[in-house]
Enzyme design. Structure first.
Site, PDB file in Angstrom:
ATOM      1  CG  ASP A 110      -0.282  -0.262   2.544  1.00 37.57           C
ATOM      2  OD1 ASP A 110       0.950  -0.509   2.575  1.00 37.57           O
ATOM      3  OD2 ASP A 110      -0.977  -0.209   3.580  1.00 37.57           O
ATOM      4  CG  ASP A 113       6.675   5.758   6.684  1.00 33.79           C
ATOM      5  OD1 ASP A 113       7.674   6.483   6.724  1.00 33.79           O
ATOM      6  OD2 ASP A 113       5.717   5.922   7.462  1.00 33.79           O
ATOM      7  CE  LYS A 141       3.639   8.639   4.622  1.00 38.70           C
ATOM      8  NZ  LYS A 141       3.299   8.522   6.063  1.00 38.70           N
ATOM      9  CG  PHE A 163      -1.044   8.760   9.272  1.00 45.95           C
ATOM     10  CD1 PHE A 163      -0.111   7.762   9.441  1.00 45.95           C
ATOM     11  CD2 PHE A 163      -2.392   8.452   9.409  1.00 45.95           C
ATOM     12  CE1 PHE A 163      -0.509   6.469   9.765  1.00 45.95           C
ATOM     13  CE2 PHE A 163      -2.799   7.163   9.735  1.00 45.95           C
ATOM     14  CZ  PHE A 163      -1.850   6.173   9.910  1.00 45.95           C
ATOM     15  CB  VAL A 164      -2.450   9.001   3.336  1.00 50.79           C
ATOM     16  CG1 VAL A 164      -1.921  10.348   2.871  1.00 50.79           C
ATOM     17  CG2 VAL A 164      -1.416   7.910   3.095  1.00 50.79           C
ATOM     18  CG  ASP A 170      -4.920   0.734   9.486  1.00 51.32           C
ATOM     19  OD1 ASP A 170      -3.842   0.768   8.850  1.00 51.32           O
ATOM     20  OD2 ASP A 170      -4.997   0.423  10.684  1.00 51.32           O
TER      21      ASP A 170
HETATM   22  P1  5GP Z   1       7.670   1.095   6.681  1.00 49.67           P
HETATM   23  O1  5GP Z   1       8.335  -0.167   7.139  1.00 49.67           O
HETATM   24  O2  5GP Z   1       7.915   1.415   5.228  1.00 49.67           O
HETATM   25  O3  5GP Z   1       8.001   2.271   7.565  1.00 49.67           O
HETATM   26  O4  5GP Z   1       6.134   0.855   6.945  1.00 49.67           O
HETATM   27  C1  5GP Z   1       5.221   0.650   5.961  1.00 49.67           C
HETATM   28  C2  5GP Z   1       3.895   0.375   6.616  1.00 49.67           C
HETATM   29  O5  5GP Z   1       3.582   1.402   7.562  1.00 49.67           O
HETATM   30  C3  5GP Z   1       2.797   0.416   5.586  1.00 49.67           C
HETATM   31  O6  5GP Z   1       2.574  -0.858   5.016  1.00 49.67           O
HETATM   32  C4  5GP Z   1       1.623   0.900   6.418  1.00 49.67           C
HETATM   33  O7  5GP Z   1       1.025  -0.184   7.083  1.00 49.67           O
HETATM   34  C5  5GP Z   1       2.255   1.806   7.453  1.00 49.67           C
HETATM   35  N1  5GP Z   1       2.219   3.228   7.059  1.00 49.67           N
HETATM   36  C6  5GP Z   1       3.251   4.020   6.726  1.00 49.67           C
HETATM   37  N2  5GP Z   1       2.848   5.262   6.412  1.00 49.67           N
HETATM   38  C7  5GP Z   1       1.481   5.257   6.518  1.00 49.67           C
HETATM   39  C8  5GP Z   1       0.459   6.255   6.311  1.00 49.67           C
HETATM   40  O8  5GP Z   1       0.673   7.402   5.931  1.00 49.67           O
HETATM   41  N3  5GP Z   1      -0.818   5.835   6.544  1.00 49.67           N
HETATM   42  C9  5GP Z   1      -1.133   4.581   6.952  1.00 49.67           C
HETATM   43  N4  5GP Z   1      -2.422   4.319   7.138  1.00 49.67           N
HETATM   44  N5  5GP Z   1      -0.195   3.625   7.159  1.00 49.67           N
HETATM   45  C10 5GP Z   1       1.101   3.967   6.951  1.00 49.67           C
END
Ligand code: 5GP
Length: 190
Positions: A110, A113, A141, A163-164, A170
């Protein structure tokens, strides 16, 4: 679950949500990605691997835009979110149902980050003998990225560090059913 929005608003018109990408914009972009993937994977043995739960809506729309005889599978992993970078491995909560040996795999996310979760997941899947292993994410992002070496092969939209929610994403397990992607204006109202 708090519901502080005025009575005349529904969930889809919640005034605490600011639309970042409309359902129409998402549909058009997902269709483009589907066409690209179709062109790149013609004649290959494609498996889409969705990362639960956030990717389910993106995956279900994307797969219908890929005009190939593909397969799907799912994984669920724990997130690093509340942990420090060095605190350990990701935990596999649900593994693939079928082997990906010799397959052409696209991991469908999805949002990326920090990239920590997906980076580790790619390491795990990278050891399973796939013919190729690529990434498709609806949202990228880049600002908070820690794993800058992560290569994103298919990306829907690049977004600022907000934060979307919606379209699978969710906040406290809510908002996944919104047909658009939005920003929560006042997180205290989630
Ligand atoms: P990462 O390991 O890249 O930091 O984390 C990715 C996960 O964090 C995504 O699969 C999602 O579950 C969550 N996440 C990161 N940014 C957002 C955001 O802006 N909104 C939401 N709802 N979840 C996010």
């Amino acid at each position: 679950m708090s519901s502080q929005k005025p009575a005349q608003f529904t969930e889809f018109t919640n005034p605490n949500l600011e639309v970042m990408f409309s359902a129409e914009q998402i549909r058009a972009r997902v269709s483009e990605l589907g066409r690209q993937i179709t062109a790149n994977y013609t004649g290959r043995d494609l498996v889409l691997v969705g990362v639960l739960k956030g990717s389910v809506i993106f995956l279900s729309d994307l797969m219908r835009e890929i005009d190939l005889n593909l397969k799907i599978d799912f994984m669920a992993v724990s997130s690093y979110k509340d942990e420090t970078v060095s605190s350990g491995d990701v935990e596999i909560l649900k593994d693939l149902t079928h082997s990906i040996r010799g397959k052409d795999v696209i991991v469908v996310e999805d949002i990326i980050d920090t990239g920590l979760t997906l980076f580790r997941l790619m390491e795990i899947l990278g050891s399973r003998g796939a013919n190729s292993l690529k990434i498709a994410t609806l949202l990228d992002k880049p600002e908070p990225r820690i794993k800058t070496e992560l290569v994103i092969d298919y990306c829907g939209f690049r977004i600022p560090n907000r934060f979307v929610v919606g379209y699978g994403l969710d906040a406290a397990n809510r908002y996944r059913n919104l047909p658009f992607i939005g920003v929560v204006k006042d997180p205290g109202m989630v």
